[in-house]
Design a protein around this motif. Sequence first.
Motif, PDB file in Angstrom:
ATOM      1  N   GLY A   1       7.967   8.384  13.573  1.00  0.00           N
ATOM      2  CA  GLY A   1       7.908   7.041  14.143  1.00  0.00           C
ATOM      3  C   GLY A   1       7.162   6.050  13.261  1.00  0.00           C
ATOM      4  O   GLY A   1       7.457   4.854  13.266  1.00  0.00           O
ATOM      5  N   ILE A   2       6.208   6.556  12.488  1.00  0.00           N
ATOM      6  CA  ILE A   2       5.463   5.665  11.588  1.00  0.00           C
ATOM      7  C   ILE A   2       6.362   5.201  10.445  1.00  0.00           C
ATOM      8  O   ILE A   2       6.302   4.040  10.029  1.00  0.00           O
ATOM      9  N   ARG A   3       7.247   6.079   9.980  1.00  0.00           N
ATOM     10  CA  ARG A   3       8.186   5.666   8.934  1.00  0.00           C
ATOM     11  C   ARG A   3       9.155   4.610   9.477  1.00  0.00           C
ATOM     12  O   ARG A   3       9.540   3.683   8.769  1.00  0.00           O
ATOM     13  N   ASP A   4       9.536   4.765  10.745  1.00  0.00           N
ATOM     14  CA  ASP A   4      10.390   3.736  11.359  1.00  0.00           C
ATOM     15  C   ASP A   4       9.682   2.380  11.340  1.00  0.00           C
ATOM     16  O   ASP A   4      10.321   1.341  11.166  1.00  0.00           O
ATOM     17  N   LEU A   5       8.353   2.406  11.517  1.00  0.00           N
ATOM     18  CA  LEU A   5       7.565   1.164  11.522  1.00  0.00           C
ATOM     19  C   LEU A   5       7.431   0.570  10.119  1.00  0.00           C
ATOM     20  O   LEU A   5       7.582  -0.647   9.930  1.00  0.00           O
ATOM     21  N   THR A   6       7.140   1.420   9.126  1.00  0.00           N
ATOM     22  CA  THR A   6       6.916   0.903   7.773  1.00  0.00           C
ATOM     23  C   THR A   6       8.237   0.560   7.081  1.00  0.00           C
ATOM     24  O   THR A   6       8.266  -0.284   6.185  1.00  0.00           O
ATOM     25  N   GLY A   7       9.291   1.257   7.450  1.00  0.00           N
ATOM     26  CA  GLY A   7      10.586   1.036   6.814  1.00  0.00           C
ATOM     27  C   GLY A   7      10.737   1.736   5.475  1.00  0.00           C
ATOM     28  O   GLY A   7      11.813   1.732   4.878  1.00  0.00           O
ATOM     29  N   VAL A   8       9.675   2.341   4.974  1.00  0.00           N
ATOM     30  CA  VAL A   8       9.742   3.114   3.724  1.00  0.00           C
ATOM     31  C   VAL A   8       9.043   4.454   3.941  1.00  0.00           C
ATOM     32  O   VAL A   8       8.074   4.539   4.691  1.00  0.00           O
ATOM     33  N   PRO A   9       9.542   5.523   3.276  1.00  0.00           N
ATOM     34  CA  PRO A   9       8.901   6.834   3.455  1.00  0.00           C
ATOM     35  C   PRO A   9       7.630   6.993   2.628  1.00  0.00           C
ATOM     36  O   PRO A   9       6.792   7.827   2.945  1.00  0.00           O
ATOM     37  N   GLU A  10       7.512   6.229   1.536  1.00  0.00           N
ATOM     38  CA  GLU A  10       6.315   6.356   0.707  1.00  0.00           C
ATOM     39  C   GLU A  10       6.113   5.098  -0.105  1.00  0.00           C
ATOM     40  O   GLU A  10       7.033   4.306  -0.308  1.00  0.00           O
ATOM     41  N   GLU A  11       4.890   4.919  -0.565  1.00  0.00           N
ATOM     42  CA  GLU A  11       4.565   3.815  -1.468  1.00  0.00           C
ATOM     43  C   GLU A  11       3.233   4.126  -2.133  1.00  0.00           C
ATOM     44  O   GLU A  11       2.567   5.099  -1.788  1.00  0.00           O
ATOM     45  N   LYS A  12       2.887   3.312  -3.104  1.00  0.00           N
ATOM     46  CA  LYS A  12       1.589   3.453  -3.779  1.00  0.00           C
ATOM     47  C   LYS A  12       0.743   2.231  -3.475  1.00  0.00           C
ATOM     48  O   LYS A  12       1.268   1.135  -3.300  1.00  0.00           O
ATOM     49  N   ALA A  13      -0.571   2.448  -3.377  1.00  0.00           N
ATOM     50  CA  ALA A  13      -1.468   1.327  -3.091  1.00  0.00           C
ATOM     51  C   ALA A  13      -2.781   1.529  -3.860  1.00  0.00           C
ATOM     52  O   ALA A  13      -3.233   2.662  -4.034  1.00  0.00           O
ATOM     53  N   PRO A  14      -3.388   0.416  -4.309  1.00  0.00           N
ATOM     54  CA  PRO A  14      -4.619   0.502  -5.109  1.00  0.00           C
ATOM     55  C   PRO A  14      -5.837   0.711  -4.219  1.00  0.00           C
ATOM     56  O   PRO A  14      -6.651  -0.193  -4.058  1.00  0.00           O
ATOM     57  N   LEU A  15      -5.963   1.911  -3.656  1.00  0.00           N
ATOM     58  CA  LEU A  15      -7.017   2.166  -2.668  1.00  0.00           C
ATOM     59  C   LEU A  15      -7.996   3.256  -3.117  1.00  0.00           C
ATOM     60  O   LEU A  15      -8.793   3.739  -2.310  1.00  0.00           O
TER      61      LEU A  15
END
Lengths: 146, 77
Positions: free
Chosen positions: B9-23
């Motif tokens: 359900g979280i992937r349905d919310l983000t619309g993408v299965p993965e990404e990178k972030a400067p964290l």
Amino acid sequence: MSIYEITDKPIDPQRYADHVLRPEAGAVVTFTGHVREWTKGIRTLYLSYEAYVPMAEKKMAQIGGEIEEKWEGTRVAIAHRIGELDVGEVAVVIAVSSPHRKAAYEANEYAIERIKQDVPIWKKEIWETGEQWIGDQNKKPEVRNT
Amino acid sequence: MINLLYFAGIRDLTGVPEEKAPLAGRTVGELLEWAEEKYPGIRGGGARVAVNEEYALDGDVLEEGDTAAFIPPVSGG
């Protein structure tokens, strides 16, 4: 050698029972969880499971380790299927062997409870009228029979 | 960069299965705040975060190259 696996192929429960069988074991308890057609009055057409595969396999192996520590002499194999499953198909199999039956029954139930708490696998129910990801079923409100 | 994974359900919310972030260097709690800002509602469903395939605490610090997965309530079995 142990088996803790996520698979996209149909599950043959006997394979897991055979895997845990050994000369010291007087008992093997095999649990299979199946796709149920009716849940709280709603008809399921089929289920779709997904998993975070490497973590799911790791968590299942951890659960197996917990069991082998808590119940001496047990051996465990667990598999969970992902993808689309029809009503009646096997979604999960847990096989536990032990010298005596009591430990095998108890450990098997412990395994399914722990899977439902911690193993990153998700079920989507597909009905005639829609679909929904299912999460944390223990917290779902009970449907009252009136 | 931190690799982020989204499931169910979280992937349905983000619309993408993965990404990178400067964290890198930020905590898991800060990651959750970052995610909530980008994807409002992501924290609402009781999701847990796993870092490198182990459930993490809000105070755990992310390191360069870590993989952080958003784990919505599980429903296996």
